[in-house]
Design an enzyme around this catalytic site. Structure first.
Site, PDB file in Angstrom:
ATOM      1  N   ARG A 144      69.717  -1.495   4.790  1.00  0.00           N
ATOM      2  CA  ARG A 144      69.720  -0.108   5.234  1.00  0.00           C
ATOM      3  C   ARG A 144      70.176   0.812   4.104  1.00  0.00           C
ATOM      4  O   ARG A 144      70.870   0.384   3.180  1.00  0.00           O
ATOM      5  CB  ARG A 144      70.662   0.069   6.433  1.00  0.00           C
ATOM      6  CG  ARG A 144      70.302  -0.772   7.652  1.00  0.00           C
ATOM      7  CD  ARG A 144      71.320  -0.577   8.757  1.00  0.00           C
ATOM      8  NE  ARG A 144      70.980  -1.338   9.967  1.00  0.00           N
ATOM      9  CZ  ARG A 144      71.408  -2.565  10.223  1.00  0.00           C
ATOM     10  NH1 ARG A 144      72.195  -3.186   9.350  1.00  0.00           N
ATOM     11  NH2 ARG A 144      71.068  -3.189  11.341  1.00  0.00           N
TER      12      ARG A 144
ATOM     13  N   LYS B 183      76.155  -2.720  10.228  1.00  0.00           N
ATOM     14  CA  LYS B 183      76.706  -2.019  11.381  1.00  0.00           C
ATOM     15  C   LYS B 183      77.781  -2.868  12.044  1.00  0.00           C
ATOM     16  O   LYS B 183      77.732  -4.085  12.016  1.00  0.00           O
ATOM     17  CB  LYS B 183      75.587  -1.715  12.394  1.00  0.00           C
ATOM     18  CG  LYS B 183      74.603  -0.648  11.912  1.00  0.00           C
ATOM     19  CD  LYS B 183      73.588  -0.337  12.992  1.00  0.00           C
ATOM     20  CE  LYS B 183      72.661   0.786  12.562  1.00  0.00           C
ATOM     21  NZ  LYS B 183      71.667   1.109  13.620  1.00  0.00           N
TER      22      LYS B 183
ATOM     23  N   HIS C 261      64.004   4.114   5.425  1.00  0.00           N
ATOM     24  CA  HIS C 261      63.788   3.286   6.616  1.00  0.00           C
ATOM     25  C   HIS C 261      62.379   2.708   6.633  1.00  0.00           C
ATOM     26  O   HIS C 261      62.167   1.587   7.126  1.00  0.00           O
ATOM     27  CB  HIS C 261      64.030   4.096   7.890  1.00  0.00           C
ATOM     28  CG  HIS C 261      63.874   3.279   9.138  1.00  0.00           C
ATOM     29  ND1 HIS C 261      64.791   2.313   9.505  1.00  0.00           N
ATOM     30  CD2 HIS C 261      62.898   3.246  10.078  1.00  0.00           C
ATOM     31  CE1 HIS C 261      64.393   1.727  10.622  1.00  0.00           C
ATOM     32  NE2 HIS C 261      63.243   2.281  10.995  1.00  0.00           N
TER      33      HIS C 261
ATOM     34  N   ARG D 178      62.397  -0.402   4.698  1.00  0.00           N
ATOM     35  CA  ARG D 178      62.968  -1.494   5.512  1.00  0.00           C
ATOM     36  C   ARG D 178      61.904  -2.001   6.476  1.00  0.00           C
ATOM     37  O   ARG D 178      61.768  -3.217   6.686  1.00  0.00           O
ATOM     38  CB  ARG D 178      64.191  -0.949   6.254  1.00  0.00           C
ATOM     39  CG  ARG D 178      64.908  -1.937   7.174  1.00  0.00           C
ATOM     40  CD  ARG D 178      66.211  -1.296   7.641  1.00  0.00           C
ATOM     41  NE  ARG D 178      66.763  -1.912   8.819  1.00  0.00           N
ATOM     42  CZ  ARG D 178      67.542  -2.986   8.840  1.00  0.00           C
ATOM     43  NH1 ARG D 178      67.831  -3.597   7.715  1.00  0.00           N
ATOM     44  NH2 ARG D 178      68.035  -3.457   9.968  1.00  0.00           N
TER      45      ARG D 178
ATOM     46  N   HIS E  61      69.924  -7.581  12.509  1.00  0.00           N
ATOM     47  CA  HIS E  61      69.808  -7.160  13.906  1.00  0.00           C
ATOM     48  C   HIS E  61      70.654  -8.059  14.797  1.00  0.00           C
ATOM     49  O   HIS E  61      70.748  -9.256  14.566  1.00  0.00           O
ATOM     50  CB  HIS E  61      68.351  -7.239  14.364  1.00  0.00           C
ATOM     51  CG  HIS E  61      67.497  -6.136  13.827  1.00  0.00           C
ATOM     52  ND1 HIS E  61      66.120  -6.219  13.757  1.00  0.00           N
ATOM     53  CD2 HIS E  61      67.823  -4.909  13.327  1.00  0.00           C
ATOM     54  CE1 HIS E  61      65.639  -5.093  13.242  1.00  0.00           C
ATOM     55  NE2 HIS E  61      66.652  -4.294  12.973  1.00  0.00           N
TER      56      HIS E  61
ATOM     57  N   TYR F 213      58.711  -4.643  14.932  1.00  0.00           N
ATOM     58  CA  TYR F 213      57.922  -4.722  13.708  1.00  0.00           C
ATOM     59  C   TYR F 213      56.676  -5.593  13.870  1.00  0.00           C
ATOM     60  O   TYR F 213      55.787  -5.550  13.033  1.00  0.00           O
ATOM     61  CB  TYR F 213      58.772  -5.284  12.565  1.00  0.00           C
ATOM     62  CG  TYR F 213      59.981  -4.440  12.223  1.00  0.00           C
ATOM     63  CD1 TYR F 213      59.839  -3.227  11.570  1.00  0.00           C
ATOM     64  CD2 TYR F 213      61.258  -4.864  12.567  1.00  0.00           C
ATOM     65  CE1 TYR F 213      60.943  -2.453  11.267  1.00  0.00           C
ATOM     66  CE2 TYR F 213      62.367  -4.090  12.268  1.00  0.00           C
ATOM     67  CZ  TYR F 213      62.208  -2.884  11.622  1.00  0.00           C
ATOM     68  OH  TYR F 213      63.300  -2.117  11.324  1.00  0.00           O
TER      69      TYR F 213
END
Length: 297
Positions: free
Chosen positions: A147, A171, A241, A244, A267, A276
């Site tokens: 990211r 995250k 993004h 990514r 994730h 995706y």
């Protein structure tokens, strides 16, 4: 301490949300508080009822705010009342039965392999610190799928050139290890040599810097991607993004396992990665047409 202040502290210290995310939640909750003050003369939103929240939602629709943005604001408010439940301020969440507004499916078109090869092999980056840095930014985002915020906060100590790996803090402060390709490693070493030539380095531990020696910032990363990809692509959206997105799509197109891509992207659930897969339909069609016996003619 007000409930909103306590909520912000909770998001920052206990949930480990980024400063950007915390500020977004704070703005959304404060927006509702301001609406309640002006429309209902209510000084605290802690005991707000759904009818008041519904009125706020309708007012945003009237202002032609997108359903996606409204849903985000309402989600922030829902988290706020969930927090108030946890600390015993309210007995129930007024948004517990709320249904999000319908939003159109967001289709983000990744860059093609040809576009990525062109930008990394044919564009002439300047042979100075900034040119070397910009090339590495594009290369690293495309070959690791990290990211933008993860790149901005990347530390020198996180890069292991002996093992060809990068440690990324994602995250919720979750760490993951990403492989470093040889081409990326060579660009990284070249960038470090240019970095050493800077007259002054303010953020000694950070990998990516601006020319003054300060830490790089997210807006600059966006400008770098947009500047160079605009030279090879006519796609409307050109952002970190999308790189990514491109990383994940190209891996899946080449047969990568969905679970492996999930781990590389950081994730928490497979559902986040599955968005995706629709971009791989073209590749699946090729395989299907080539392999199925009914297509012999």
């Amino acid at each position: 301490m007000s409930s909103i202040t306590a909520f912000v502290t909770y998001l920052s210290l206990e949930k480990n949300y980024s400063e950007h995310t915390v500020n977004a939640y704070k703005r959304d909750v404060e927006s509702f508080a301001e609406y309640c003050k002006s429309q209902f003369d209510v000084s605290s939103i802690d005991q707000a009822v759904y009818a008041q929240i519904r009125s706020w939602i309708v007012s945003m629709v009237d202002l032609e705010i997108s359903n996606r943005s409204i849903n985000r604001k309402v989600a922030s408010l829902k988290s706020y009342y969930r927090f108030l439940q946890q600390i015993g301020v309210v007995d129930s969440n007024p948004l517990s039965k709320h249904k999000a507004l319908k939003t159109p499916k967001k289709v983000e078109v990744p860059f093609s392999e040809t576009e990525m090869e062109t930008v990394l092999r044919q564009i002439q980056f300047s042979d100075d610190f900034e040119g070397c840095r910009d090339q590495l930014i594009i290369e690293l985002l495309y070959t690791t799928g990290m990211r933008r915020a993860e790149m901005v906060n990347l530390k020198l100590a996180d890069v292991d050139l002996n093992r060809n790996t990068i440690k990324v803090l994602g995250k919720r402060s979750k760490e993951r290890i990403l492989p470093l390709l040889q081409t990326t490693k060579l660009l990284y070493v070249a960038y470090l040599n240019k970095r050493k030539e800077l007259e002054r380095v303010v953020e000694v531990s950070n990998v990516f810097l601006v020319k003054s020696g300060a830490k790089i910032y997210e807006t600059l990363v966006y400008r770098v991607i947009n500047r160079y990809l605009s030279q090879v692509s006519s796609k409307v959206k050109k952002s970190p993004h999308i790189l990514r997105h491109t990383f994940a799509t190209h891996l899946l197109n080449k047969g990568a396992d969905l679970n492996s891509v999930k781990e590389l992207l950081g994730h928490s659930s497979l559902a986040s990665t599955q968005v995706y897969t629709h971009n791989s339909i073209a590749e699946l069609k090729k395989v299907h047409l080539t392999a199925h016996p009914r297509n012999k003619n």
